[in-house]
Design a protein around this motif. Sequence first.
Motif, PDB file in Angstrom:
ATOM      1  N   ASP A  83       0.420   4.292   1.209  1.00  0.00           N
ATOM      2  CA  ASP A  83       0.594   5.023   2.469  1.00  0.00           C
ATOM      3  C   ASP A  83       1.582   4.312   3.393  1.00  0.00           C
ATOM      4  N   LYS A  84       1.598   2.969   3.377  1.00  0.00           N
ATOM      5  CA  LYS A  84       2.547   2.233   4.206  1.00  0.00           C
ATOM      6  C   LYS A  84       3.964   2.387   3.670  1.00  0.00           C
ATOM      7  N   SER A 139      -4.425   4.030  -0.616  1.00  0.00           N
ATOM      8  CA  SER A 139      -4.736   2.597  -0.572  1.00  0.00           C
ATOM      9  C   SER A 139      -4.261   1.863  -1.824  1.00  0.00           C
ATOM     10  N   ARG A 158       0.847  -1.204   0.000  1.00  0.00           N
ATOM     11  CA  ARG A 158       0.000   0.000   0.000  1.00  0.00           C
ATOM     12  C   ARG A 158       0.877   1.248   0.000  1.00  0.00           C
ATOM     13  N   GLN A 213      -1.485  10.218   4.914  1.00  0.00           N
ATOM     14  CA  GLN A 213      -2.788  10.043   4.268  1.00  0.00           C
ATOM     15  C   GLN A 213      -3.452  11.399   4.031  1.00  0.00           C
ATOM     16  N   ASP A 216      -4.123   8.500  -3.883  1.00  0.00           N
ATOM     17  CA  ASP A 216      -4.788   7.326  -3.316  1.00  0.00           C
ATOM     18  C   ASP A 216      -3.811   6.511  -2.480  1.00  0.00           C
TER      19      ASP A 216
END
Length: 328
Positions: free
Chosen positions: A23-24, A58, A21, A39, A56
Amino acid sequence: MSPAAASTETPEARIDASGVRLDKALADAFPALSRARLQALLAEGAVRRDGVVVTDGSAKARPGLYAVTLPPVAPAAPRPQAIPLTVLFEDADLIVIDKPAGMAAHPAPGTPDGTLVNALLAHCGAGLSGIGGVARPGIVHRLDKDTSGVMVAAKSDRAHAGLSALFSSHDIERTYIALTRGAPSPATDRIQTRIGRSTGDRKKMAVLKAGGREAITDYVVQAAFGQPARVGGPPLAARVACTLHTGRTHQIRVHLSSRGAPILGDATYGSGSPSLPVRAAIAQAGLTRQALHAAVLGFVHPVTGESLRFETAPPADMLALEALLREL
């Protein structure tokens, strides 16, 4: 270059992994920034991959050079600003002002300055009560940014504590004047509901069947304007006096809208459109906000015990609109 511009930072980091992902992956690449912060920055369009904005969090990360534009750090405390105030009363413990429409009560995201707090810091200096916290010194209640009218702020900690207790127990006289689309029915009534965050739009408040907090508003239709569009129907507009017995966020706006008589100019709760003559009157009056004015504020001085009551007329935009509505 302004101080704000000079303090903007754009750290960069290369991400080679894919399938994780975004954001990770960003949180791993930028350890100084939390995943939640990243985020939010993604949603604001502040993250770029190889120069192209990505939003995005995710989505799966793609290899590339990522840059994160960090906005300037907001000052820890509001700064004094010499903004003119209409002072109705002032002593060593408190100050009562007639707040203009367009002035926020205190700094918040999107409104970093130009607020009542900034003006009070300049006017009152170090004497302003600090109980309300760094961002909201002296503030014990607030009016929406685009609602005009009477507000009180504490200059001493003892006044702050006393005023807070009065507002908490609803031992305050508060009457507002609203110009509405149509008119609530009956002409005089009490609206008693529960108000909380709308389940459909978290930025709005709504009348709820369960949850929320009790909200009580008494209202009186003081004048009706324009012939009803149908026999037995409501007038085109009305002047309504609302007395608050609780102080929920957007209470009057939500309550009047729930009775089918939203406040004119209210872009958030004014569902439906006023009649053509009313729209023309709004444009001619130059009204660009909800037609709501906090006309009366009465309370017992928390330090001296003196009974105080302040009343102000609506400002020019509402007065002009009401005069035009009376001609319908």
